[in-house]
Write a protein that holds these residues in place. Sequence first.
Motif, mmCIF file in Angstrom:
data_model
loop_
_atom_site.group_PDB
_atom_site.id
_atom_site.type_symbol
_atom_site.label_atom_id
_atom_site.label_comp_id
_atom_site.label_asym_id
_atom_site.label_seq_id
_atom_site.Cartn_x
_atom_site.Cartn_y
_atom_site.Cartn_z
ATOM 1 N N SER A 9 0.855 -1.183 0.000
ATOM 2 C CA SER A 9 0.000 0.000 0.000
ATOM 3 C C SER A 9 0.879 1.215 0.000
ATOM 4 N N GLY A 10 0.373 2.283 -0.607
ATOM 5 C CA GLY A 10 1.120 3.523 -0.670
ATOM 6 C C GLY A 10 1.773 3.723 -2.011
ATOM 7 N N HIS A 11 2.412 2.673 -2.554
ATOM 8 C CA HIS A 11 3.053 2.874 -3.833
ATOM 9 C C HIS A 11 3.325 1.578 -4.568
ATOM 10 N N GLY A 12 2.733 0.469 -4.180
ATOM 11 C CA GLY A 12 3.012 -0.806 -4.837
ATOM 12 C C GLY A 12 2.183 -1.021 -6.076
ATOM 13 N N ARG A 13 2.591 -2.005 -6.840
ATOM 14 C CA ARG A 13 1.830 -2.358 -8.032
ATOM 15 C C ARG A 13 0.576 -3.092 -7.624
ATOM 16 N N ARG A 14 -0.518 -2.810 -8.306
ATOM 17 C CA ARG A 14 -1.778 -3.411 -7.951
ATOM 18 C C ARG A 14 -2.342 -4.167 -9.134
ATOM 19 N N SER A 15 -3.140 -5.168 -8.839
ATOM 20 C CA SER A 15 -3.730 -5.965 -9.901
ATOM 21 C C SER A 15 -5.123 -5.475 -10.221
ATOM 22 N N GLY A 136 -12.047 0.443 1.778
ATOM 23 C CA GLY A 136 -10.718 -0.110 1.566
ATOM 24 C C GLY A 136 -9.886 0.061 2.816
ATOM 25 N N VAL A 137 -8.683 -0.454 2.764
ATOM 26 C CA VAL A 137 -7.770 -0.385 3.904
ATOM 27 C C VAL A 137 -6.489 0.314 3.467
ATOM 28 N N LEU A 138 -6.090 1.329 4.224
ATOM 29 C CA LEU A 138 -4.853 2.053 3.950
ATOM 30 C C LEU A 138 -3.856 1.809 5.070
ATOM 31 N N ARG A 146 -2.993 1.829 10.350
ATOM 32 C CA ARG A 146 -4.008 1.211 9.507
ATOM 33 C C ARG A 146 -5.288 2.031 9.620
ATOM 34 N N ILE A 147 -5.847 2.371 8.452
ATOM 35 C CA ILE A 147 -7.093 3.144 8.411
ATOM 36 C C ILE A 147 -8.099 2.390 7.565
ATOM 37 N N ASP A 148 -9.249 2.118 8.137
ATOM 38 C CA ASP A 148 -10.336 1.498 7.391
ATOM 39 C C ASP A 148 -11.150 2.609 6.738
ATOM 40 N N PHE A 149 -10.951 2.758 5.434
ATOM 41 C CA PHE A 149 -11.615 3.834 4.695
ATOM 42 C C PHE A 149 -13.059 3.451 4.393
ATOM 43 N N SER A 156 -14.959 10.210 4.723
ATOM 44 C CA SER A 156 -14.006 10.203 3.609
ATOM 45 C C SER A 156 -12.721 10.949 3.941
ATOM 46 N N SER A 157 -12.802 11.987 4.768
ATOM 47 C CA SER A 157 -11.632 12.817 5.055
ATOM 48 C C SER A 157 -10.587 12.108 5.903
ATOM 49 N N GLU A 158 -10.918 10.925 6.430
ATOM 50 C CA GLU A 158 -9.911 10.192 7.200
ATOM 51 C C GLU A 158 -8.763 9.737 6.313
ATOM 52 N N VAL A 159 -9.048 9.549 5.026
ATOM 53 C CA VAL A 159 -8.005 9.276 4.034
ATOM 54 C C VAL A 159 -8.031 10.414 3.019
ATOM 55 N N GLN A 160 -6.940 11.135 2.905
ATOM 56 C CA GLN A 160 -6.849 12.253 1.972
ATOM 57 C C GLN A 160 -5.740 11.988 0.968
ATOM 58 N N ILE A 161 -5.845 12.649 -0.180
ATOM 59 C CA ILE A 161 -4.811 12.534 -1.210
ATOM 60 C C ILE A 161 -3.884 13.734 -1.079
#
Length: 253
Positions: A9-15, A136-138, A146-149, A156-161
């Motif tokens: 998470s954060g920057h890995g490749r995703r399927s 989702g999970v961040l 760990r944040i359960d989005f 929604s603001s618990e996970v920001q870009i």
Amino acid sequence: MRRARGGRSGHGRRSGHGRHSPDVGGRPGEERLAVVAGGAPARRRAAGAPRPVDPDAGPPGDPLVAAALGALPQLEVKGRAPKTGYDRDLFGQSWTDDVSVEFGRNGCDTRNDILQRDLQDITFRPGTRDCVVLTGVLEGPYTGERIDFVRGQDTSSEVQIDHVVAMSDAWQKGAQQLTEEQRRDFANDPLNLLAVAGWANQQKGDGDTATWLPPRREFRCSYVSRQVLVKDRYGLWVTPAERDAMDRVLAGC
């Protein structure tokens, strides 16, 4: 609909949807190679002359570090310009899909693109063609928490870009001279975006490397590397204090 998401998470490749780490190359619109799992391929200098980067030339860890070590000496160093005239709207509509960078014009807005890339175990809003992320999970890259989005007005603001290089910082260090299209690309470039804990994003504000670093020390090499590469890609400069802070962090990577 629920899809399991693998990778870091954060920057890995995703399927599943082709979500992966951003490419490292020249300015948007120029030919460049995609980064696979954070790798550092050949890239362009701000002046436009190609300069190859050996992904094995740097220290172990995040391969972005090697590219950043090569780019840092190329950044212009001078004082911060006034913030006069800055407005978020000068960087285009928030999270627009109408950009020339990675994920651009794929039918999904940038915020959801980054959530899909950075979160695990995501579910989608039905009828959005696997675009709008509901849950989702961040694993927060800045904090390690760990944040359960859960998408919603109060959650929604618990996970920001986060814009790794803040837009107002960019404005004071060269973005005033960019075209409208270049600023729009900057604001939506996956290299410059990370899903993070909302409180950490608010704490950072528009700080640069000299004034703010992630509380999680293990992520500082990756964080500063992204700042260097974003500033190199868009021809932005750094202050002397910022340059020294970047050098100190990268020297320990």
